[in-house]
Design an enzyme around this catalytic site. Sequence first.
Site, mmCIF file in Angstrom:
data_model
loop_
_atom_site.group_PDB
_atom_site.id
_atom_site.type_symbol
_atom_site.label_atom_id
_atom_site.label_comp_id
_atom_site.label_asym_id
_atom_site.label_seq_id
_atom_site.Cartn_x
_atom_site.Cartn_y
_atom_site.Cartn_z
ATOM 1 N N ASP A 67 0.870 -1.179 0.000
ATOM 2 C CA ASP A 67 0.000 0.000 0.000
ATOM 3 C C ASP A 67 0.903 1.223 0.000
ATOM 4 O OD1 ASP A 67 -1.705 2.104 0.478
ATOM 5 O OD2 ASP A 67 -2.669 1.212 2.245
ATOM 6 N N THR B 99 -10.377 1.277 -18.673
ATOM 7 C CA THR B 99 -10.152 0.811 -17.298
ATOM 8 C C THR B 99 -11.257 1.345 -16.396
ATOM 9 O OG1 THR B 99 -8.855 2.761 -16.679
ATOM 10 C CG2 THR B 99 -7.635 0.882 -17.626
ATOM 11 N N TYR C 253 -6.738 15.804 -10.429
ATOM 12 C CA TYR C 253 -5.999 14.756 -11.142
ATOM 13 C C TYR C 253 -4.923 15.383 -12.026
ATOM 14 C CZ TYR C 253 -5.105 10.518 -13.842
ATOM 15 O OH TYR C 253 -4.503 9.436 -14.439
ATOM 16 N N PHE D 65 -11.039 10.657 -8.994
ATOM 17 C CA PHE D 65 -12.452 10.816 -8.684
ATOM 18 C C PHE D 65 -13.233 10.942 -9.993
ATOM 19 C CE2 PHE D 65 -10.629 11.942 -4.643
ATOM 20 C CZ PHE D 65 -11.587 11.613 -3.706
#
Length: 277
Positions: free
Chosen positions: A61, A225, A190, A93
Site C-alpha cells: 500500500d 479501465t 488529477y 475521482f
Amino acid sequence: MSSKIAVVTGANKGIGFAIVRGLCKRFEGIVYLTSRNEKRGAEAVAALQKEGLNPNYHQLDITDPKSLTVFRDYVKTKYGNIDILVNNAAIAFKSNAPDPVAVQAEETLRVNYFSVVSTCEILFPLLRNGARVVNISSSCGHLSCIPSEKLRQRFQDPNLSIPELSDLMRQYVEAAKQGTQAAAWGNSSYVVSKVGLTALTKIQQRLLNDKDIKVNAVHPGYVDTDMTSHKGPLSIDEGAQAPLFLALDAADSVKGEYVWCDKRIVSWSGSKPTENY
C-alpha cells in the site's frame, strides 16, 4: 541475491496488471505484482498463472509507510536490489463524484503525488546501477494543463527541489480548500497530481544521473479501465506498451523524459500532442 527484480505498484487490475503481464513475458528476472488488497492481488496472480505466466506477489500500500518499509526490507533481504520500478498506483475521482473539491484535492494528491514521493524515498536506495523507473503519468500531466504562466515557469525551474515541488502541491490543496484554485491551477486535482508527478520525474532524474538510473514519465493513452469508466478506446495491453518500452527497450539515453503513448518523447512544456487512436 543476483536475480533481477521488477516491481509494479497498483497492479491487480488495469494498466498495472497488463504491465506485469508484459514483463512476465519478456523480462529476464522476477516480476512482483503488488497491490493494496491481498485478495485482489492473489486473484490477479491466479489469472496470469492461467495464462502460463508466473509473477510473484507481495502486498504493498503506497499510502502506508509501514507497508512500504516491510516491502523494502523483504526485497533487500531476499534479493538486495530492484532493477525495474513502475509507479502505477493512482486514483481518480469521477466527474460526478459528490465529494467536495477540497476533499478530492487532498486525497488525489495524497495518493498520486505524495505517496509516490514516499515510495521512491523508501525504495530508491535499492535501485541497482542501470535500473529503470517508470512513473505512470497521463496526458493530464502535460504542463500546458496548468493555466498560470507563473506556475508553469515554477514547475520548469531546473533547480526545483522535491521539497519545493511538494510545497507547490500543498499550495494547490490549500487553494482548493479556500475555493481559489481555479484561475491558477484549473479545476482538476488529477491534472495537478499528474503534472506534479511529471515534474517529480525530472527532478529524480537530475538527482540520479551519476548512478546510471533512468527515470521517465509516460502517458499510457486513454485506456479502457475502471479509472476511465471504461470510456477509453485502448485495451489495457495497448496501454502497457509505452510503459513496457521504457522499462525494457528504450535507449539508455532516454532519461528524465515525458513519453507519449505512441512511444514518442514529447516536449513537456511545448504544445500538447494530439492523440490518434
